[in-house]
Design an enzyme around this catalytic site. Sequence first.
Site, PDB file in Angstrom:
ATOM      1  N   GLU A   7      43.112  38.185  29.394  1.00  0.00           N
ATOM      2  CA  GLU A   7      42.115  37.123  29.193  1.00  0.00           C
ATOM      3  C   GLU A   7      40.925  37.556  28.339  1.00  0.00           C
ATOM      4  O   GLU A   7      40.364  36.757  27.586  1.00  0.00           O
ATOM      5  CB  GLU A   7      41.601  36.614  30.551  1.00  0.00           C
ATOM      6  CG  GLU A   7      42.576  35.745  31.331  1.00  0.00           C
ATOM      7  CD  GLU A   7      43.487  36.541  32.234  1.00  0.00           C
ATOM      8  OE1 GLU A   7      44.129  35.954  33.107  1.00  0.00           O
ATOM      9  OE2 GLU A   7      43.564  37.781  32.061  1.00  0.00           O
ATOM     10  N   GLU A  45      48.269  37.474  38.300  1.00  0.00           N
ATOM     11  CA  GLU A  45      47.396  37.263  39.457  1.00  0.00           C
ATOM     12  C   GLU A  45      48.172  36.677  40.637  1.00  0.00           C
ATOM     13  O   GLU A  45      47.883  36.995  41.798  1.00  0.00           O
ATOM     14  CB  GLU A  45      46.230  36.356  39.066  1.00  0.00           C
ATOM     15  CG  GLU A  45      45.232  37.058  38.145  1.00  0.00           C
ATOM     16  CD  GLU A  45      44.102  36.159  37.704  1.00  0.00           C
ATOM     17  OE1 GLU A  45      42.973  36.348  38.177  1.00  0.00           O
ATOM     18  OE2 GLU A  45      44.347  35.253  36.878  1.00  0.00           O
TER      19      GLU A  45
END
Length: 706
Positions: free
Chosen positions: A134, A112
């Site tokens: 995730e 990210e």
Amino acid sequence: MIDYKLDADGVATLTWNVADRPMNVLNKASIAAFAEAVERAIGDPNVKGVIITSSRPEFVAGGDLDLIRGIKDVQESMDCSGPISRILRRLETSKKPFVAAINGSALGGGLEICLACHHRIVADSPIIQLGLPEVTLGLLPAAGGTQRLPRMIGIKKALPYLLEGRKADPAKALEAGIVDAVVPQAELLSRARDWLLATPAEAAIKPWDRKDFRFPGGAPQSPASIQIFFAVSGSLLSKTQGNFPAPEAILACIYDGCQVDLDTGLRIEQRQFARLATSQSTKNMIRLLFNDMNEANRLAGRSKAVPKRSFEKIGILGAGMMGAGLAHVASMAGLDVVLLDVSRDAAEKGKAYGANILEGQVARGRLAGSVRDAALERVTPTTNYADLADCDLVIEAVFEDRAIKAEVTRRAEAEMRDDAIFASNTSTLPISGLASVSKRPSRFVGMHFFSPAEKMPLVEIIRGVATSEETIAEALDFAKRIRKTPIVVNDCPSFYANRAFAMYPYEAMTMLAEGVNPNLIENAGRVAGMPMPPLALIDEVSAELLHKAMKQARLDRGAAYRAQPQDAVLELMVESLQRLGRKTGRGFYDYPSEGGRKLWAGLADHFPIANKQPSLEEVRERLMYSQSLEAARCVAEGIVGVRDADIGSLLGWGFPSFLGGVLGQIDTVGLPRMIAVCDRLSGHMPERYAVPQMLRDMAASGRTFH
């Protein structure tokens, strides 16, 4: 934590180096340090551009899961994920170019960071992985991953990375559009610096911050995208049965967030993250899949007093499916293998089993031919016990017959070195009894591998009454060497995994005999999150196998054996009806020649359906609680520890991770409710649903397993 360096050309380099952790992770301290470094670079008029990189083997591994697991409410969630989300938005709108020089794997929050940069360059290394995994821990990317990736590569291409946790090597990441360039490792920083010096400040604007931005592959409201959302949402519900909230939350982030501006989308992402971070299922998954699994894989329970044992050569007795699978696994781990059977043809057939697996991998481009050849060269088929003389470990993988096992044990030990370990792969027979024929029972251990051995990650290491602590420690070393996850259990019939797991098919057969609709039983197994419905599972493993285990238990226990409700069902299916399971095309299901399966229509003739049926929830409770109750008995009896019980249930038979494993389910449900249900069921099944005193004591004192 973030090393800051500014050169004469105005290029600032921010280097991640979280020295107090094994890897670079995002936690409160490292995020604060990163935010301070970014603001420093943005605020310095001498800085023309910024490189973000790492001095560690990895780029950034992602968020600190211990921090996430400790989140108690929505405000704590916002305090946890908000700072990194805000600093990345500040970074990409700063009007100064940022480039990610990705020197190692960038996963989760690490990727990210890269997505927020204006340019991404990755080192050309096959061990580097880029991804947003995730979802595999019940979470979602909370630093813009659900918003930036679809805007970069399109919704359809982004979904596998977000919903499945797919990872990509540098070449695939470049092809997907996740990175902009792949360069030699030695040129990484210089190429990043060159890009910055060639990029004017006005070019440092992300596409989604331009008025003319268009989604690659179509806008979220386009007919093609709407069709994707409908198809994916239906498929998700079928797969998760609503038990895993993370994929649904991620899909909501994409659907809602990609229809608005990025800043609003980031707020939507934060809210959905809070929903997950405060859920019990997410905490269960983090504890089980990360904390507990890491402890097991690093052999946290291994005796530190025993020196680490190295293994070079092993022997395997029996070249059937299990022995052949073990030979393949060991050879791929770099071990020399003596594969012994009663005939040369049988031993060669066992070697060919591994060869077929390797050929398939080579054909699909997943394995080099040289690796295949080297692995096969390490396997020596034989019928000669003398070939075991220089083996460090010998694993017996013959039929579940005491006499046969005793014979091969004596013949093998006559040739083995004194320091070598003898391991039995038995799945049900107590190790102490098998070790009674050994001339050195302290070096005799159980190593119960699960079938197929080349796929199943678990091994149960069973301690017999005479097994030494040194042998247990060295068996753990071997499990790690062949990349299996070990649990240690004490000796008893069927040990831990088979004993606890058996309650799932046993309870299904018990309910079938009571007149519960088989469709209801199967649906309850699906809704509960088990890998297969229970009657279908019995067909897969074979009712004949369960029938043999029942007969062996009768022989072993003699007059002490108590008939179980499922015994009559097994006798009928195997002895009277010869419906043995899928291998014969006839079991609880029929298996038409055109493929698929359907419940056998004749079931109702032999197991009439009762007029009054239990609810779906009642059936689910019986299927699931019976497993947890038996696991709790194993803990109470000292057969297995809490952590190993949960890991064994996950890896051994696929118990749902969102429940935290078989004992995690008890904590999730709550002991008072669990005990109340079991007490009610014990009225007609006292032996199966008798609550051990340990659980009543825990409930009285408010204690939990975790």
